[in-house]
Design a protein around this motif. Sequence first.
Motif, mmCIF file in Angstrom:
data_model
loop_
_atom_site.group_PDB
_atom_site.id
_atom_site.type_symbol
_atom_site.label_atom_id
_atom_site.label_comp_id
_atom_site.label_asym_id
_atom_site.label_seq_id
_atom_site.Cartn_x
_atom_site.Cartn_y
_atom_site.Cartn_z
ATOM 1 N N ASN A 146 0.928 -1.249 -0.186
ATOM 2 C CA ASN A 146 0.010 0.094 0.096
ATOM 3 C C ASN A 146 0.848 1.193 0.085
ATOM 4 N N VAL A 147 2.012 1.088 0.659
ATOM 5 C CA VAL A 147 2.841 2.518 0.753
ATOM 6 C C VAL A 147 3.337 2.534 -0.771
ATOM 7 N N LEU A 148 3.719 1.370 -1.461
ATOM 8 C CA LEU A 148 4.409 1.357 -2.879
ATOM 9 C C LEU A 148 3.447 2.024 -3.930
ATOM 10 N N ARG A 149 2.253 1.798 -3.625
ATOM 11 C CA ARG A 149 0.993 2.156 -4.660
ATOM 12 C C ARG A 149 1.080 3.758 -4.651
ATOM 13 N N PHE A 150 1.760 4.477 -3.441
ATOM 14 C CA PHE A 150 1.720 5.779 -3.900
ATOM 15 C C PHE A 150 3.126 6.422 -4.441
ATOM 16 N N LEU A 151 3.883 5.556 -4.720
ATOM 17 C CA LEU A 151 5.473 5.681 -5.112
ATOM 18 C C LEU A 151 5.718 5.330 -6.566
ATOM 19 N N VAL A 152 5.076 4.100 -6.830
ATOM 20 C CA VAL A 152 5.582 3.675 -8.473
ATOM 21 C C VAL A 152 4.438 3.674 -9.167
ATOM 22 N N PRO A 153 4.960 3.578 -10.356
ATOM 23 C CA PRO A 153 3.755 3.626 -11.472
ATOM 24 C C PRO A 153 2.894 2.440 -11.698
ATOM 25 N N ARG A 154 1.782 2.439 -12.491
ATOM 26 C CA ARG A 154 1.119 1.291 -12.792
ATOM 27 C C ARG A 154 1.785 0.139 -13.333
ATOM 28 N N GLY A 155 1.558 -0.838 -12.560
ATOM 29 C CA GLY A 155 2.097 -2.223 -12.964
ATOM 30 C C GLY A 155 2.324 -3.126 -11.825
ATOM 31 N N PRO A 156 3.183 -4.269 -12.058
ATOM 32 C CA PRO A 156 3.329 -5.087 -10.813
ATOM 33 C C PRO A 156 4.197 -4.511 -9.965
ATOM 34 N N ILE A 157 4.049 -4.639 -8.506
ATOM 35 C CA ILE A 157 4.963 -4.530 -7.414
ATOM 36 C C ILE A 157 5.530 -5.511 -6.927
ATOM 37 N N VAL A 158 4.910 -6.639 -6.690
ATOM 38 C CA VAL A 158 5.586 -7.890 -6.308
ATOM 39 C C VAL A 158 4.829 -9.272 -6.577
ATOM 40 N N HIS A 159 5.450 -10.308 -6.832
ATOM 41 C CA HIS A 159 4.539 -11.605 -7.190
ATOM 42 C C HIS A 159 4.794 -12.355 -5.978
ATOM 43 N N ILE A 160 3.692 -13.163 -5.557
ATOM 44 C CA ILE A 160 3.858 -14.143 -4.468
ATOM 45 C C ILE A 160 3.550 -15.525 -5.217
ATOM 46 N N LYS A 161 4.567 -16.341 -4.926
ATOM 47 C CA LYS A 161 4.484 -17.829 -5.540
ATOM 48 C C LYS A 161 4.274 -18.737 -4.234
ATOM 49 N N TYR A 162 3.105 -19.303 -4.570
ATOM 50 C CA TYR A 162 2.637 -20.465 -3.513
ATOM 51 C C TYR A 162 3.228 -21.768 -3.784
ATOM 52 N N SER A 163 2.978 -22.626 -2.716
ATOM 53 C CA SER A 163 3.637 -23.894 -2.712
ATOM 54 C C SER A 163 2.945 -24.747 -4.046
ATOM 55 N N ASN A 164 1.903 -24.460 -4.510
ATOM 56 C CA ASN A 164 1.091 -25.185 -5.548
ATOM 57 C C ASN A 164 1.655 -24.594 -6.860
ATOM 58 N N GLY A 165 2.239 -23.657 -6.879
ATOM 59 C CA GLY A 165 2.764 -23.137 -8.425
ATOM 60 C C GLY A 165 2.104 -21.746 -8.443
ATOM 61 N N GLU A 166 0.960 -21.595 -8.003
ATOM 62 C CA GLU A 166 0.097 -20.441 -8.096
ATOM 63 C C GLU A 166 0.784 -19.192 -7.722
ATOM 64 N N ILE A 167 0.750 -18.259 -8.716
ATOM 65 C CA ILE A 167 1.363 -16.815 -8.486
ATOM 66 C C ILE A 167 0.276 -15.702 -8.445
ATOM 67 N N ALA A 168 0.449 -15.066 -7.280
ATOM 68 C CA ALA A 168 -0.613 -13.885 -7.103
ATOM 69 C C ALA A 168 0.392 -12.566 -7.268
ATOM 70 N N THR A 169 -0.150 -11.652 -7.955
ATOM 71 C CA THR A 169 0.611 -10.486 -8.430
ATOM 72 C C THR A 169 -0.306 -9.005 -7.666
ATOM 73 N N TYR A 170 0.502 -8.716 -6.940
ATOM 74 C CA TYR A 170 0.089 -7.099 -6.297
ATOM 75 C C TYR A 170 0.562 -5.955 -7.269
ATOM 76 N N ASN A 171 -0.356 -5.175 -7.750
ATOM 77 C CA ASN A 171 0.067 -3.956 -8.518
ATOM 78 C C ASN A 171 -0.123 -2.682 -8.023
ATOM 79 N N SER A 172 0.397 -1.721 -8.834
ATOM 80 C CA SER A 172 0.205 -0.322 -8.624
ATOM 81 C C SER A 172 -1.051 0.294 -9.628
ATOM 82 N N TYR A 173 -1.572 1.110 -9.238
ATOM 83 C CA TYR A 173 -2.488 1.727 -9.981
ATOM 84 C C TYR A 173 -2.322 3.207 -10.091
#
Length: 384
Positions: free
Chosen positions: A253-280
């Motif tokens: 949430n802090v980074l969403r005020f500092l970086v441009p639209r796009g991915p901030i970080v990707h979270i890779k879970y044990s089952n291989g799924e990847i969740a992406t947190y984005n800036s808008y």
Amino acid sequence: MNIKNLTKKGTIFILILTIIISTPSTLVFSEAESIQQQQEIDLQQDLEFLGKLIKFIKANYAYEVTEEELMEGAMKGLFYYLDDYSFYYNKEEFEELTQTVSGDFGGIGLHITEKNGHVTVLTPINGTPGFRAGIKPDDIVVSVDDIDIKGFTSKQAADLMRGEPGSKVKLGIVREGEPKVLYFDIVRELIIINPIEYEILKDNIGYIKIIEFNEHTLENVLKALGQFKIEKVDKVIFDVRNNPGGSLNEVVNVLRFLVPRGPIVHIKYSNGEIATYNSYNDDVNFKLAVLVNKGSASASEIFAGAIKDLGVGTIIGTTTFGKGTVQSIMPLVNGGGIKLTIAEYLTANMNPVNKVGIEPDIIVENKTEEDLQLKKAIQVLKEQ
């Protein structure tokens, strides 16, 4: 050929083919079921064995031990082969953990340390009960609720000072120039830790130090940035040196005020799924420099990694700690809880962090008392 016979043969062929196709999957399914059932049986036998072992130890151990203590030891042992960030916490430990994450606790608001073998006050937090009671920097705490704390660590002393808001605690203080021990009866309050320090340096450069990413980080970063906008400050140094991390949501949430639209970080879970947190964010207002060192870990590495990968700032200092994993904190019915590593995170450009760290754009080591890293950050921003 007789159509009736052909149809009959075709039906037989289809039936045989169906059996051939279906039989292997049926066998595999049955085998999987059998394996699962056997695993459940094995687990049940292991649990029964553990119960018998606890009773045997309690009955034969030479010293006093309770079944509750042995069970707690067994639960802690479940995490023995896991990574360094997965733990079982008993009730007291879990309460302390959740207080650390939230930044809130019942207490009197003193920063203390160990100095020359004594628990010594660094500073009272402005506006807290300890501050209002008149506790001063360099006061030596010698007793808490009439308990002599000579030889106590600062953590042990802090544990005694904390308690439910509204409850009382009695401190014995030795102060330079005072011939007798001073006693203070203080009523505990809910202490909210502000993890942010900020100021405007020379050349109109903003400076924000983030001590940790607790539940009050975003609100206080926004206060600092708001003040910078009023003062027309558009160059900001973020200092996350020795920041051990904290909340994933808070740093995102802090980074969403500092970086441009796009991915901030990707979270890779044990089952291989990847969740992406984005800036808008389509309106990035600040030129940034970020100070890091080997004590910058976890959420502070997410922070530095996003700034670096998205090209909105310069990372200065030394390579970070390399804790690129995500933990989930879960309470248990017995009042305790667990912290379990559930995922690994990757930077915006899909770079791993765990056991690697974030390498600065400009490597600067502080080898003297002068803060060379901060000096370099100021120089970099002045040249932009």
